[in-house]
Design a protein around this motif. Structure first.
Motif, PDB file in Angstrom:
ATOM      1  N   LEU A  74      55.742  26.974  -8.630  1.00 28.74           N
ATOM      2  CA  LEU A  74      55.533  27.443  -7.251  1.00 28.74           C
ATOM      3  C   LEU A  74      55.595  26.251  -6.290  1.00 28.74           C
ATOM      4  O   LEU A  74      56.249  26.323  -5.256  1.00 28.74           O
ATOM      5  N   HIS A 116      54.360  34.098  -8.998  1.00 25.88           N
ATOM      6  CA  HIS A 116      53.512  34.789  -8.017  1.00 25.88           C
ATOM      7  C   HIS A 116      52.393  35.594  -8.692  1.00 25.88           C
ATOM      8  O   HIS A 116      52.190  36.781  -8.409  1.00 25.88           O
ATOM      9  N   HIS A 136      61.783  37.808  -0.275  1.00 27.31           N
ATOM     10  CA  HIS A 136      62.054  37.136  -1.554  1.00 27.31           C
ATOM     11  C   HIS A 136      61.222  37.790  -2.639  1.00 27.31           C
ATOM     12  O   HIS A 136      60.380  38.630  -2.377  1.00 27.31           O
ATOM     13  N   ASP A 156      53.346  34.497  -0.061  1.00 25.67           N
ATOM     14  CA  ASP A 156      52.985  33.242  -0.722  1.00 25.67           C
ATOM     15  C   ASP A 156      51.901  32.471   0.020  1.00 25.67           C
ATOM     16  O   ASP A 156      51.533  31.383  -0.389  1.00 25.67           O
ATOM     17  N   ALA A 163      58.642  38.024  -4.453  1.00 23.61           N
ATOM     18  CA  ALA A 163      57.252  37.602  -4.647  1.00 23.61           C
ATOM     19  C   ALA A 163      56.359  38.723  -5.183  1.00 23.61           C
ATOM     20  O   ALA A 163      55.210  38.472  -5.538  1.00 23.61           O
ATOM     21  N   HIS A 212      56.967  27.048  -1.780  1.00 20.34           N
ATOM     22  CA  HIS A 212      58.162  26.635  -2.521  1.00 20.34           C
ATOM     23  C   HIS A 212      58.805  25.406  -1.874  1.00 20.34           C
ATOM     24  O   HIS A 212      59.442  24.603  -2.543  1.00 20.34           O
ATOM     25  N   LEU A 217      63.381  34.378  -6.893  1.00 20.09           N
ATOM     26  CA  LEU A 217      61.973  34.031  -7.086  1.00 20.09           C
ATOM     27  C   LEU A 217      61.506  32.909  -6.169  1.00 20.09           C
ATOM     28  O   LEU A 217      60.344  32.841  -5.806  1.00 20.09           O
TER      29      LEU A 217
HETATM   30 ZN   LIG Z   1      57.389  32.892  -3.432  1.00 18.63          ZN
END
Ligand SMILES: [Zn+2]
Length: 329
Positions: free
Chosen positions: A99, A142, A208, A288, A210, A74, A228
């Motif tokens: 993303l 995600h 977060h 992520d 995800a 991010h 997000l």
């Molecule tokens: Zn994320």
């Protein structure tokens, strides 16, 4: 992105595109692709793994990952070296759905320069995109967290590569089909393990947001302390509401993430303990970013199994069915 940084990046990128024929040296010191090689550059680590899987065994291809292991996509922005790698790309494999929030200007520029830009999320029907309640209509990026959706992304990439390189269309399709079968097996095992968590404890609290697709796919409620994107701030009201829920349900563990600072999760644990609840940090999840190649979470399948093991173990379920296939005793 600040305008000064954007100008520098644009200068580097445009200059690099101008010499993208392969004659230019590389800033990162690694070797150039051979003269006939196609260069496939992937943004996030899950996308790089997808590209390696779909392109496995095809000669004349060079796969490059842009983001290092453990980095937060991010917030990641291309460095000068990254821009040069992108400029050599024949195909860029990106996740999409914002993303790569700080590459929003770069990807359309690449597409206009003649590079094929494939977004994994574009291979997934829009009605299967998830939108979080507080995300102001923004779709959740995600998508790799749901094996069924990631299998569709593999199929989409295989079709894209077949258009670029028709001579190996069968190989791309076979790789995507084999990956689809693996996705199905991973999903079955994770679903079975999650089902062993006592129902009241099936709440996955992470740094977060995800894991929405993971939760929907495997039957576990999910709450992210941040929204997000890791760019959003943690609201105090959100933190209090989450604290109330975790304490009321007697959830034993909440989770930090490798690519996100753990301050907000630590605050939650402290808050719960101040109220006399027994709350632990249940471990670190790969959200992520995959792990370093060669480690258990260094590819997509390993990451899914490792995350599930951490979650199921900390929430009181039976994680014994989650050893990696082929290495299980
Ligand atoms: Zn994320």
């Amino acid at each position: 992105m600040s305008s000064a940084i954007e100008r520098i990046l644009a200068t580097v990128l445009l200059g690099a595109i101008a010499c993208a024929s392969g004659a230019c040296g590389r800033a990162d010191g690694s070797a150039d692709a051979g003269p006939g090689d196609r260069v496939v550059v992937a943004t996030s680590t899950p996308c790089a793994d997808l590209a390696r899987t779909v392109c496995a065994g095809v000669p004349g291809l060079r796969i490059e990952g842009l983001m290092p292991a453990g980095v937060d996509p991010h917030l990641w922005r291309p460095t000068a070296g990254g821009a040069r790698i992108l400029a050599r790309a024949d195909v860029v494999v990106a996740n999409g759905l914002r993303l790569e929030g700080r590459m929003a200007d770069v990807l359309p520029k690449l597409a206009r320069s003649g590079c094929t830009v494939f977004e994994a999320s574009s291979a997934i029907p829009m009605d299967r995109w998830r939108t979080a309640e507080d995300a102001h209509g923004q779709a959740d990026p995600h998508v790799w967290m749901d094996p069924a959706l990631w299998a569709l992304a593999a199929e989409g990439l295989a079709s894209c590569m077949a258009r670029e390189d028709p001579g190996h269309a069968d190989r791309y399709a076979a790789n995507a089909a084999a990956f689809g079968l693996r996705c199905g097996r991973v999903a079955e095992r994770v679903r079975a393990a999650i089902a062993t968590i006592p129902p009241g404890r099936r709440l996955l609290v992470t740094a977060h947001d995800a894991f929405g697709y993971f939760g929907a796919a495997f039957g576990i409620e999910v709450r992210g302390v941040q929204g997000l994107s890791t760019e959003s701030e943690t609201g105090l009201a959100n933190l209090r509401a989450l604290l109330d829920e975790v304490v009321a349900r007697g959830v034993p563990a909440v989770f930090v993430e490798t690519s996100v600072p753990d301050r907000a999760v630590a605050a939650l644990v402290e808050g719960a303990r101040a109220r006399g609840a027994r709350l632990e940090t249940g471990g670190t999840l790969h959200s992520d970013a995959l792990g370093v190649p060669g480690t258990p979470a260094g590819d997509w399948e390993g990451m899914m199994l490792e995350n599930a093991r951490t979650i199921v173990g900390a929430l009181g379920g039976d994680a014994s069915g989650l050893d990696r296939e082929g290495t299980a005793p």
